[in-house]
Design an enzyme around this catalytic site. Sequence first.
Site, PDB file in Angstrom:
ATOM      1  N   VAL A  99     -24.581  13.323  67.161  1.00 60.00           N
ATOM      2  CA  VAL A  99     -24.193  14.718  67.463  1.00 60.00           C
ATOM      3  C   VAL A  99     -25.437  15.569  67.714  1.00 60.00           C
ATOM      4  O   VAL A  99     -25.503  16.344  68.689  1.00 60.00           O
ATOM      5  CB  VAL A  99     -23.346  15.312  66.310  1.00 60.00           C
ATOM      6  CG1 VAL A  99     -22.986  16.759  66.610  1.00 60.00           C
ATOM      7  CG2 VAL A  99     -22.078  14.486  66.093  1.00 60.00           C
TER       8      VAL A  99
ATOM      9  N   GLU B 205     -17.332  25.508  63.326  1.00 59.46           N
ATOM     10  CA  GLU B 205     -16.220  25.036  64.169  1.00 59.46           C
ATOM     11  C   GLU B 205     -16.187  23.512  64.266  1.00 59.46           C
ATOM     12  O   GLU B 205     -15.120  22.892  64.282  1.00 59.46           O
ATOM     13  CB  GLU B 205     -16.361  25.650  65.574  1.00 59.46           C
ATOM     14  CG  GLU B 205     -15.283  25.268  66.549  1.00 59.46           C
ATOM     15  CD  GLU B 205     -13.892  25.732  66.119  1.00 59.46           C
ATOM     16  OE1 GLU B 205     -13.637  26.937  66.152  1.00 59.46           O
ATOM     17  OE2 GLU B 205     -13.067  24.873  65.745  1.00 59.46           O
TER      18      GLU B 205
ATOM     19  N   GLY C  19     -13.468  18.053  65.421  1.00 57.03           N
ATOM     20  CA  GLY C  19     -14.499  17.903  66.463  1.00 57.03           C
ATOM     21  C   GLY C  19     -14.474  18.958  67.539  1.00 57.03           C
ATOM     22  O   GLY C  19     -14.806  20.115  67.298  1.00 57.03           O
TER      23      GLY C  19
ATOM     24  N   GLU D  35     -16.815   7.045  59.694  1.00 57.13           N
ATOM     25  CA  GLU D  35     -17.928   7.566  58.908  1.00 57.13           C
ATOM     26  C   GLU D  35     -18.806   6.399  58.469  1.00 57.13           C
ATOM     27  O   GLU D  35     -18.365   5.251  58.477  1.00 57.13           O
ATOM     28  CB  GLU D  35     -17.407   8.289  57.660  1.00 57.13           C
ATOM     29  CG  GLU D  35     -16.515   9.481  57.948  1.00 57.13           C
ATOM     30  CD  GLU D  35     -17.224  10.593  58.690  1.00 57.13           C
ATOM     31  OE1 GLU D  35     -18.283  11.044  58.239  1.00 57.13           O
ATOM     32  OE2 GLU D  35     -16.731  11.004  59.756  1.00 57.13           O
TER      33      GLU D  35
ATOM     34  N   ASP E  54     -11.896  12.246  54.495  1.00 57.77           N
ATOM     35  CA  ASP E  54     -12.415  13.013  55.625  1.00 57.77           C
ATOM     36  C   ASP E  54     -11.350  14.030  56.092  1.00 57.77           C
ATOM     37  O   ASP E  54     -11.650  15.215  56.290  1.00 57.77           O
ATOM     38  CB  ASP E  54     -12.771  12.031  56.755  1.00 57.77           C
ATOM     39  CG  ASP E  54     -13.172  12.720  58.038  1.00 57.77           C
ATOM     40  OD1 ASP E  54     -14.324  13.162  58.133  1.00 57.77           O
ATOM     41  OD2 ASP E  54     -12.321  12.829  58.936  1.00 57.77           O
TER      42      ASP E  54
ATOM     43  N   LYS F 206     -11.264  18.419  55.854  1.00 56.87           N
ATOM     44  CA  LYS F 206     -10.909  19.305  56.973  1.00 56.87           C
ATOM     45  C   LYS F 206      -9.713  20.184  56.603  1.00 56.87           C
ATOM     46  O   LYS F 206      -9.681  21.378  56.913  1.00 56.87           O
ATOM     47  CB  LYS F 206     -10.617  18.460  58.216  1.00 56.87           C
ATOM     48  CG  LYS F 206     -11.859  17.686  58.691  1.00 56.87           C
ATOM     49  CD  LYS F 206     -11.511  16.586  59.677  1.00 56.87           C
ATOM     50  CE  LYS F 206     -12.754  15.815  60.100  1.00 56.87           C
ATOM     51  NZ  LYS F 206     -12.458  14.585  60.842  1.00 56.87           N
TER      52      LYS F 206
HETATM   53  N1  HSE Z   1     -14.830   9.847  61.101  1.00 53.92           N
HETATM   54  C1  HSE Z   1     -14.288  11.051  61.631  1.00 53.92           C
HETATM   55  C2  HSE Z   1     -13.001  10.675  62.383  1.00 53.92           C
HETATM   56  C3  HSE Z   1     -15.265  11.708  62.561  1.00 53.92           C
HETATM   57  O1  HSE Z   1     -12.705   9.480  62.516  1.00 53.92           O
HETATM   58  O2  HSE Z   1     -12.278  11.561  62.800  1.00 53.92           O
HETATM   59  C4  HSE Z   1     -15.086  13.179  62.707  1.00 53.92           C
HETATM   60  O3  HSE Z   1     -15.034  13.842  61.502  1.00 53.92           O
END
Ligand code: HSE
Length: 421
Positions: free
Chosen positions: A12, A122, A127, A183, A194, A198
Site C-alpha cells: 500500500v 478512510e 479498502g 493478512e 479483521d 472494521k
Molecule cells: N486481509 C484484508 C482482507 C485486507 O482480506 O480484506 C484488507 O483489510
Amino acid sequence: MVKIGILGVGTVGASVANILEQNADIIEARSGKKIVAVHGVVKNLSKDRGVNITLSDNPYDVVDNPEIDIVVELMGGVEEPYELVKRALANGKAVVTANKALLAYHRYELQELAGDLPLMYEASTAGGIPIIGALRNGLTANHIESIQGIMNGTCNYMLTKMIKEGVRYDDVLAEAQELGYAEADPTFDVGGFDAAHKLLILSSIAYGIDAKPEDILIEGIQNITQTDVDFAKEFGYEIKLLGIAKKVGSGVELRVHATMIPSESMIAKVDGVMNAVTVRGDRVGETMYYGPGAGGNATASAVIADIVDIVRGNSNPMLGYKKSLESGLKLLSRDEIRSHYYLRMSVDDKKGVLAEITQLLSRHDISIEAMMQKPDHDKDECVELLFIIHECSEKMIQDAIVALEALDVIHGKIGMIRIEQ
Ligand code: HSE
C-alpha cells in the site's frame, strides 16, 4: 507544497508514493496544492520497494521531521503505531492511517489527542470503498438502523471458491495468501478479527459505541463444512462472513460471523475478493457501497483521498462528531443477540434419537422451522441432522447446544451458522 512521510512502505505504501508521483497533475488540480511523498520508513532496507523516495529504517525520521506535514501510517500492529501516531500528533502533524487494528483499540484516545488536528482513516475499512466518508458526511441526517457488510476480502474469496467451485478450505486459503489478500497472520481474516476491527470503526461513527474486539461476538469461517454449503444451496441461501451492527430498541448488536443470507439479496451476490456494505438510515432507507476491499492501489486510493481532504481543509473530527453522540445506545451482550439459526449434528441412526433431540429443544423453548436428514459419509451407522431454528436468543441456542452435545446419541461438535432473513 505539502510533504508526506510514510510509515511502512509495503504494497500500500509503495502505491501511495507511486500514485502521488504518477497522478500528480490530477491530484494537484483537485487539492489546489502540490503533494509530494518525501520520506518512507521500512523495517528491511535491503528490499527494493520500487519507489522514488528517500527510505530509512527509523520511524522518528518521519514523525519528528519538521519538513513533513502529513504522516501516513501503514505499518500494521497496534502499540508501536499508537506511540508513533501520538508523537506525530504531538508534533502538530496531520495523520492518515489505514490501520484498522490500531483504531479498533485506540480510536477514542486518538480522537481526544488529535483535537482539531486532522486524523483520517478512510482506508482502514473496506479498502477503496468510501464507506467512512458516506457515514461521516453523506448520511449525517440519519439515525443508523443497521450496517451489514462483507468486510473481509479473503473470507469472501474463500467462501465463493468453496461454494461455487467446491475447492477445499486449506487449498483456497493458500491461494488467497499467494494472491496477497490475506493478512500476514491469516487467522485475522478467517477468524473474523479483521472484519471485527472494521465493524467497530463503523459502529463508532454510527452509534458512538466505544467497544473493543473483546466485547463483541466474533467468529470466523473455519468450521464450515461441505454439508453446510450443500444445505445452504438447497434452501436458497449463500454463506457470507458478515459484520453486523443493528439497532434493537435502545441497544446495539455488534457481531461478526458466518451467516446464511437469502441468495436473492444484493449482498449475497457479492463474490470473490470484493467487499460491500449496506447501511440503512431512518430517513434515506437502504444504501449499498461496493468495491475492492484490499490491494495496493485500491487502498492507496482511499489514503490519498484523505490526504487531499486534509489539504482542502475538509477534515472533520475523526469519528465525525464533535461531542459524544449522547444517543443513550448501549452495546447488547452476546447473550442478548437474537437470530435464526442453522444447526448441524452427527447422530446415531436408530429409533428414538430424533424424538430425544426435538424434546430437548422443546425443553429449551426452542422451536424448529425446518429439518433435514442426510447420510453421514464420515461415520458408519450415523446420519447428519440439519435444523433451521426459529428466532431465539444467543443464550438459548448456546445453552441448547451444550445440552445437545452432552447426549450420548450425538457425536462430536455441533455446527451452527446464524441466519439473517
Ligand atoms: N486481509 C484484508 C482482507 C485486507 O482480506 O480484506 C484488507 O483489510
